[in-house]
Design an enzyme around this catalytic site. Sequence first.
Site, PDB file in Angstrom:
ATOM      1  N   LYS A 198     -63.983 -90.911  50.163  1.00 22.43           N
ATOM      2  CA  LYS A 198     -63.004 -90.079  50.879  1.00 22.43           C
ATOM      3  C   LYS A 198     -62.939 -88.690  50.256  1.00 22.43           C
ATOM      4  CE  LYS A 198     -58.773 -88.972  50.605  1.00 22.43           C
ATOM      5  NZ  LYS A 198     -58.857 -87.556  51.021  1.00 22.43           N
ATOM      6  N   GLY A 251     -58.718 -86.143  40.491  1.00 19.19           N
ATOM      7  CA  GLY A 251     -57.643 -85.355  41.086  1.00 19.19           C
ATOM      8  C   GLY A 251     -56.499 -85.224  40.106  1.00 19.19           C
ATOM      9  N   SER A 252     -55.279 -85.150  40.643  1.00 18.87           N
ATOM     10  CA  SER A 252     -54.118 -84.898  39.794  1.00 18.87           C
ATOM     11  C   SER A 252     -53.735 -86.140  38.999  1.00 18.87           C
ATOM     12  CB  SER A 252     -52.937 -84.453  40.662  1.00 18.87           C
ATOM     13  OG  SER A 252     -52.614 -85.466  41.590  1.00 18.87           O
ATOM     14  N   THR A 253     -53.134 -85.924  37.858  1.00 16.10           N
ATOM     15  CA  THR A 253     -52.662 -87.038  37.024  1.00 16.10           C
ATOM     16  C   THR A 253     -51.583 -87.826  37.768  1.00 16.10           C
ATOM     17  OG1 THR A 253     -53.301 -85.943  34.993  1.00 16.10           O
ATOM     18  CG2 THR A 253     -51.526 -87.548  34.810  1.00 16.10           C
ATOM     19  N   GLU A 254     -50.782 -87.098  38.520  1.00 16.49           N
ATOM     20  CA  GLU A 254     -49.726 -87.741  39.307  1.00 16.49           C
ATOM     21  C   GLU A 254     -50.320 -88.776  40.276  1.00 16.49           C
ATOM     22  OE1 GLU A 254     -48.042 -84.682  41.670  1.00 16.49           O
ATOM     23  OE2 GLU A 254     -46.698 -86.042  42.754  1.00 16.49           O
ATOM     24  N   GLY A 256     -53.341 -90.003  40.096  1.00 16.41           N
ATOM     25  CA  GLY A 256     -54.052 -90.994  39.276  1.00 16.41           C
ATOM     26  C   GLY A 256     -53.157 -92.187  38.964  1.00 16.41           C
ATOM     27  N   GLU A 273     -60.540 -89.392  36.624  1.00 16.84           N
ATOM     28  CA  GLU A 273     -60.841 -88.107  35.994  1.00 16.84           C
ATOM     29  C   GLU A 273     -59.743 -87.166  36.453  1.00 16.84           C
ATOM     30  OE1 GLU A 273     -61.716 -84.717  35.417  1.00 16.84           O
ATOM     31  OE2 GLU A 273     -63.563 -84.827  36.598  1.00 16.84           O
ATOM     32  N   CYS A 307     -60.733 -78.813  36.241  1.00 17.92           N
ATOM     33  CA  CYS A 307     -59.882 -79.698  35.444  1.00 17.92           C
ATOM     34  C   CYS A 307     -60.033 -79.382  33.966  1.00 17.92           C
ATOM     35  CB  CYS A 307     -60.214 -81.140  35.745  1.00 17.92           C
ATOM     36  SG  CYS A 307     -61.966 -81.448  35.804  1.00 17.92           S
TER      37      CYS A 307
HETATM   38  P1  NAI Z   1     -54.465 -84.664  44.618  1.00 18.63           P
HETATM   39  O1  NAI Z   1     -54.572 -85.478  43.373  1.00 18.63           O
HETATM   40  O2  NAI Z   1     -53.300 -84.924  45.507  1.00 18.63           O
HETATM   41  O3  NAI Z   1     -55.794 -84.837  45.506  1.00 18.63           O
HETATM   42  C1  NAI Z   1     -57.042 -85.291  45.059  1.00 18.63           C
HETATM   43  C2  NAI Z   1     -57.584 -86.338  46.009  1.00 18.63           C
HETATM   44  O4  NAI Z   1     -56.711 -87.454  46.031  1.00 18.63           O
HETATM   45  C3  NAI Z   1     -57.711 -85.878  47.467  1.00 18.63           C
HETATM   46  O5  NAI Z   1     -58.847 -86.482  48.049  1.00 18.63           O
HETATM   47  C4  NAI Z   1     -56.453 -86.439  48.086  1.00 18.63           C
HETATM   48  O6  NAI Z   1     -56.580 -86.647  49.481  1.00 18.63           O
HETATM   49  C5  NAI Z   1     -56.319 -87.756  47.360  1.00 18.63           C
HETATM   50  N1  NAI Z   1     -54.968 -88.308  47.335  1.00 18.63           N
HETATM   51  C6  NAI Z   1     -53.789 -87.647  47.343  1.00 18.63           C
HETATM   52  N2  NAI Z   1     -52.758 -88.520  47.340  1.00 18.63           N
HETATM   53  C7  NAI Z   1     -53.291 -89.758  47.313  1.00 18.63           C
HETATM   54  C8  NAI Z   1     -52.752 -91.065  47.290  1.00 18.63           C
HETATM   55  N3  NAI Z   1     -51.433 -91.281  47.288  1.00 18.63           N
HETATM   56  N4  NAI Z   1     -53.606 -92.114  47.255  1.00 18.63           N
HETATM   57  C9  NAI Z   1     -54.932 -91.922  47.235  1.00 18.63           C
HETATM   58  N5  NAI Z   1     -55.502 -90.718  47.274  1.00 18.63           N
HETATM   59  C10 NAI Z   1     -54.704 -89.634  47.302  1.00 18.63           C
HETATM   60  O7  NAI Z   1     -54.496 -83.144  44.201  1.00 18.63           O
HETATM   61  P2  NAI Z   1     -53.978 -81.874  45.054  1.00 18.63           P
HETATM   62  O8  NAI Z   1     -52.656 -82.194  45.668  1.00 18.63           O
HETATM   63  O9  NAI Z   1     -55.059 -81.440  45.915  1.00 18.63           O
HETATM   64  O10 NAI Z   1     -53.785 -80.825  43.884  1.00 18.63           O
HETATM   65  C11 NAI Z   1     -52.614 -80.876  43.074  1.00 18.63           C
HETATM   66  C12 NAI Z   1     -52.924 -80.621  41.629  1.00 18.63           C
HETATM   67  O11 NAI Z   1     -53.783 -81.629  41.152  1.00 18.63           O
HETATM   68  C13 NAI Z   1     -53.670 -79.333  41.347  1.00 18.63           C
HETATM   69  O12 NAI Z   1     -52.804 -78.245  41.260  1.00 18.63           O
HETATM   70  C14 NAI Z   1     -54.322 -79.659  40.043  1.00 18.63           C
HETATM   71  O13 NAI Z   1     -53.390 -79.473  38.993  1.00 18.63           O
HETATM   72  C15 NAI Z   1     -54.631 -81.137  40.144  1.00 18.63           C
HETATM   73  N6  NAI Z   1     -56.038 -81.379  40.535  1.00 18.63           N
HETATM   74  C16 NAI Z   1     -56.914 -81.768  39.565  1.00 18.63           C
HETATM   75  C17 NAI Z   1     -58.245 -81.936  39.872  1.00 18.63           C
HETATM   76  C18 NAI Z   1     -59.236 -82.356  38.853  1.00 18.63           C
HETATM   77  O14 NAI Z   1     -60.413 -82.052  38.995  1.00 18.63           O
HETATM   78  N7  NAI Z   1     -58.850 -83.076  37.829  1.00 18.63           N
HETATM   79  C19 NAI Z   1     -58.768 -81.675  41.210  1.00 18.63           C
HETATM   80  C20 NAI Z   1     -57.754 -81.353  42.180  1.00 18.63           C
HETATM   81  C21 NAI Z   1     -56.447 -81.195  41.820  1.00 18.63           C
END
Ligand code: NAI
Length: 501
Positions: A198, A251-254, A256, A273, A307
Amino acid sequence: MGIAVSPQIHPQVAEFIDQPRKMLINGRWVNAASGKTFPTYNPATGEILAHVAEGDREDINQAVKAARNAFDNGPWRRMTASQRGRLIWKLADLLEQHTEEFGYIESLDNGKPLNIAKAADVPLAVDLFRYMAGWATKIEGNTIPLSVPYTPGAKYLAYTLREPVGVVGQIIPWNFPLLMAAWKLGPALATGCTVVLKPAEQTPLSALRLGDLIMEAGFPEGVVNIVPGYGETAGAALAAHPDVDKVAFTGSTEVGKLIVHAAAGNLKKVSLELGGKSPNVVFKDADLEIAIPGSASAIFFNHGQCCCAGSRLYVEKSVYDQVVEGVAEAARKIKVGSGLDPDTQMGPLVSEEQMNRVCGYLDAGLSEGAKAIAGGHKAGDRGYFVEPTVLVNTQEKMKVVQEEIFGPVVVAMPFTDPEEIIPRANNSDYGLAAAVWTRDIGKAHRMAEQLRAGTVWINCYNIFDAAMPFGGYKQSGWGREMGHDVLNLYTQTKAVCTRIA
Ligand code: NAI
Ligand code: MG
């Protein structure tokens, strides 16, 4: 669809985004079960770029069914390791042949400069697939000498098999859309897993185009399924699905933490990650000619949307002014603009939400007493641009020092000696990366040992290689991607024991 794109757009890309993009399930491009689509935006203009099928629980169910069937019954599991490796290599070749096109897709969908996408994102993805293609034939178990005390005189032959974990759900972010797809797909395919991927809702296009190449390379149907959609719907359904054996998330720690909870239902394996707030430590004995531009690029590469961005800049007091002014000068010189403009060095942030989040941090920092010596504001009157920013007068306890901003914003702070800097550098819930700039190699390696981070760069930053493992200490994640370490995330060990005498 009458989509607003710039006139110089690559013709194949224009054709690709002209029609609503479908999802890949069981080797076929299909609409969402609901019939719904969602828009993806060009962050340089804020205009709609393309429409994409909106996957939800029902589409995830179909995709998992296809992946399950491909894993349990399909030709994929009967292929030799060499055949798997060759398919992955072929995919790498196809991707390389389409470098120009993927560069455009990444630039349009994510906002990053076209030249950087072509020089970094696409070749790194190609290289990752080639590296993983080589691993397919090298996944081996061990033979184990047994000394079972309660069967004296008996002899055993014991060995281990490394088997694929099965159906893998992979959820990826928007900062390196194609590269994150490669990091996830490469090892899953090398080990013989099947996948439901996804992509992020902000940037689904390159993964979908990659789906075409996956089918062209000849992967059997159902081995890779790609379901675009939102996190709270499609992502959550994938993480919770009882027929998925493992979920890999970036993605975000939240989120995660939500993934960990969702995975508990069937105790699927989890790798994560997550975020970072990585310390970048410059000593007075560093070669400042490389440390200053290196520290600027540590934070400003990919607009700070990394990240592992070097977002906390610690500089030894006697060179603090020189280094911080040098980084600020570099920030002021960065040419911000549309990713398609060949002069652009920094594009827009990925989305309006992200721009507002970063500007919120700027406001918070400035109101807590930080001072911007470069940038500090939103840039331009359309699109999602933010100025490259250097914040000084920052204190450890400030929100801008503690939390991940994920934008082109660095906080700078002085330190007096190496003893003091280790606890400060480690004073974070995160532990993804860290860097040290010094000519003293003994000090550099002592620092490397003491920094609690999954990657430590010495006199360099943001160096990635398919052969070098990457991942987080503390709340930056579970497991390591790339290198041979990643094979552990996609295989499980079976012990086989035979009595032979
Ligand atoms: P996010 O963690 O919400 O999104 C990343 C992925 O997770 C996307 O594919 C999203 O559709 C999916 N996702 C979101 N909620 C989900 C859930 N409840 N269950 C399963 N999958 C879910 O990150 P977002 O909102 O795009 O960015 C927010 C913050 O996260 C950024 O400001 C940054 O601090 C951090 N982030 C960190 C990344 C990294 O590479 N470690 C990459 C993107 C964001
Ligand atoms: Mg989110």
